[in-house]
Scaffold this active site. Structure first.
Site, short mmCIF file in Angstrom:
data_model
loop_
_atom_site.label_atom_id
_atom_site.label_comp_id
_atom_site.label_asym_id
_atom_site.label_seq_id
_atom_site.Cartn_x
_atom_site.Cartn_y
_atom_site.Cartn_z
N HIS A 118 0.70 -1.24 0.13
CA HIS A 118 -0.02 0.11 0.19
C HIS A 118 0.79 1.14 -0.14
CE1 HIS A 118 1.03 -0.48 4.11
NE2 HIS A 118 0.85 1.08 4.57
N ASP A 120 0.30 5.11 1.92
CA ASP A 120 -0.46 5.54 3.16
C ASP A 120 -1.57 6.41 2.86
OD1 ASP A 120 1.23 4.04 4.93
OD2 ASP A 120 2.47 5.88 5.05
N HIS A 267 4.67 0.42 0.12
CA HIS A 267 5.47 -0.50 1.01
C HIS A 267 4.66 -1.64 1.77
CE1 HIS A 267 3.64 2.81 3.33
NE2 HIS A 267 3.75 2.04 4.41
N ARG A 282 4.89 6.30 14.10
CA ARG A 282 5.19 6.83 12.64
C ARG A 282 4.41 8.42 12.75
NH1 ARG A 282 1.51 4.15 8.24
NH2 ARG A 282 0.37 6.05 8.01
C1 SIN Z 1 3.13 1.20 7.77
O1 SIN Z 1 2.48 0.73 6.74
O2 SIN Z 1 3.30 2.06 8.02
C2 SIN Z 1 3.78 0.15 8.74
C3 SIN Z 1 5.19 -0.29 8.17
C4 SIN Z 1 6.11 -0.82 8.90
O3 SIN Z 1 5.76 -1.34 10.10
O4 SIN Z 1 7.10 -1.25 8.66
#
Ligand code: SIN
Length: 292
Positions: A118, A120, A267, A282
């Site tokens: 995905h 974000d 990612h 995050r």
């Molecule tokens: C996310 O999608 O923000 C999580 C990525 C992660 O935990 O590596």
């Protein structure tokens, strides 16, 4: 990789000739990801350091800073140099700091954040331009919990010219209910956002084209019949998710901050460490409305 893809890689690598003077930049692969050294994100970056970090983000799309010792305020202060902070819809429903999303997996977790490919929060009208994930605790066996990142400029460049031209005529709907209601089972008081974006957009800072659909949020392509939309999206997702040449894999060590350009990457977090713990926070920065 076919010739069109190789030419795109060649152009990308050639465009990156200027040396860095205030930071060290070590590419992870020729097409995505770099480790950055010589910066303490808890301190004040000089203007030159900041400019070079910004350039490294635009050139490598995913930048990794290791051994950083950051308070929540340090984390947000660094992010704020790039723009206004985003409030994640799930964090908006929780207690505590709204601008830092907790990312945590334990033996009791039923799922982890970001386990499928995905970008974000593309359901927003102005999705985040970037996210900065600071992982303090990694699985105690010393490995596991890596994150994969893929380059969406290259994903577009590697398609044939007729397919590129067709995709440029299309728009897609991005719907927050897909991950958070259908995926995680949240029942919010107000509906999650749903917005339409072009399937091919230009990066607002570099002007380069990129593929802008993702399995996490994109529900359908608006101009096509549903069966056509499903087949086309599945073809594009397979292209994005199964081409190792588009991707890099970041291995976390404790106190690593990874900053990804959410406008041109996707990612996936790998949950291969159950029942061990991994934890961090995050912060994301509000971006522009994606434009063709
Ligand atoms: C996310 O999608 O923000 C999580 C990525 C992660 O935990 O590596």
């Amino acid at each position: 990789m076919h010739r069109q893809g190789l030419e795109a890689v060649e152009a990308l690598v050639k465009a990156r000739r200027a040396p860095y003077e205030a930071i060290n930049v070590r590419a992870i692969t020729p097409v995505i990801g770099a480790e950055i050294e010589g910066v303490d994100l808890a301190g004040d970056l000089s203007n030159q350091q900041f400019d070079e970090v910004h350039r490294a983000l635009l050139e490598h799309h995913v930048i990794v800073f290791r051994d950083q010792h950051l308070t929540g305020e340090d984390h947000k202060r660094f992010a704020r140099r790039f723009g206004r902070l985003h409030v994640h819809p799930l964090q908006a429903m929780r207690e505590g700091d709204k601008e830092r999303l907790e990312v945590k997996a334990t033996a009791n977790s039923k799922f982890v954040a970001g386990e499928g490919w995905h970008a974000d929060v593309t359901c927003d009208a102005e999705p985040p331009m970037g996210s900065l994930l600071y992982i303090q605790q990694t699985p105690e066996i010393g490995c596991g919990g890596d994150t994969l990142f893929a380059n969406m400029h290259l994903a577009f460049d590697m398609l044939s010219a007729p397919m590129q031209a067709f995709l440029e005529t299309l728009t897609a709907t991005h719907d927050g209910a897909i991950p958070w209601v259908q995926g995680y089972g949240y029942r919010p008081n107000e509906e999650f956002q749903k917005n339409v974006h072009p399937v091919v957009v230009r990066h607002p800072e570099t002007g380069r084209k990129l593929l802008y659909v993702n399995r996490g949020f994109t529900s359908h392509i608006n101009e096509l019949a549903r069966f056509e939309s499903t087949a086309l999206l599945e073809m594009l997702y397979r292209h994005i998710e199964t081409q190792p040449a588009l991707a890099c894999r970041v291995r976390w060590t404790p106190n690593t901050l990874v900053f990804w350009d959410n406008r041109c990457t996707q990612h996936q977090a790998i949950w291969d460490y159950y029942p061990l713990d991994r934890a961090g926070h995050r912060v994301s920065i509000i971006g522009d409305r994606p434009a063709a």
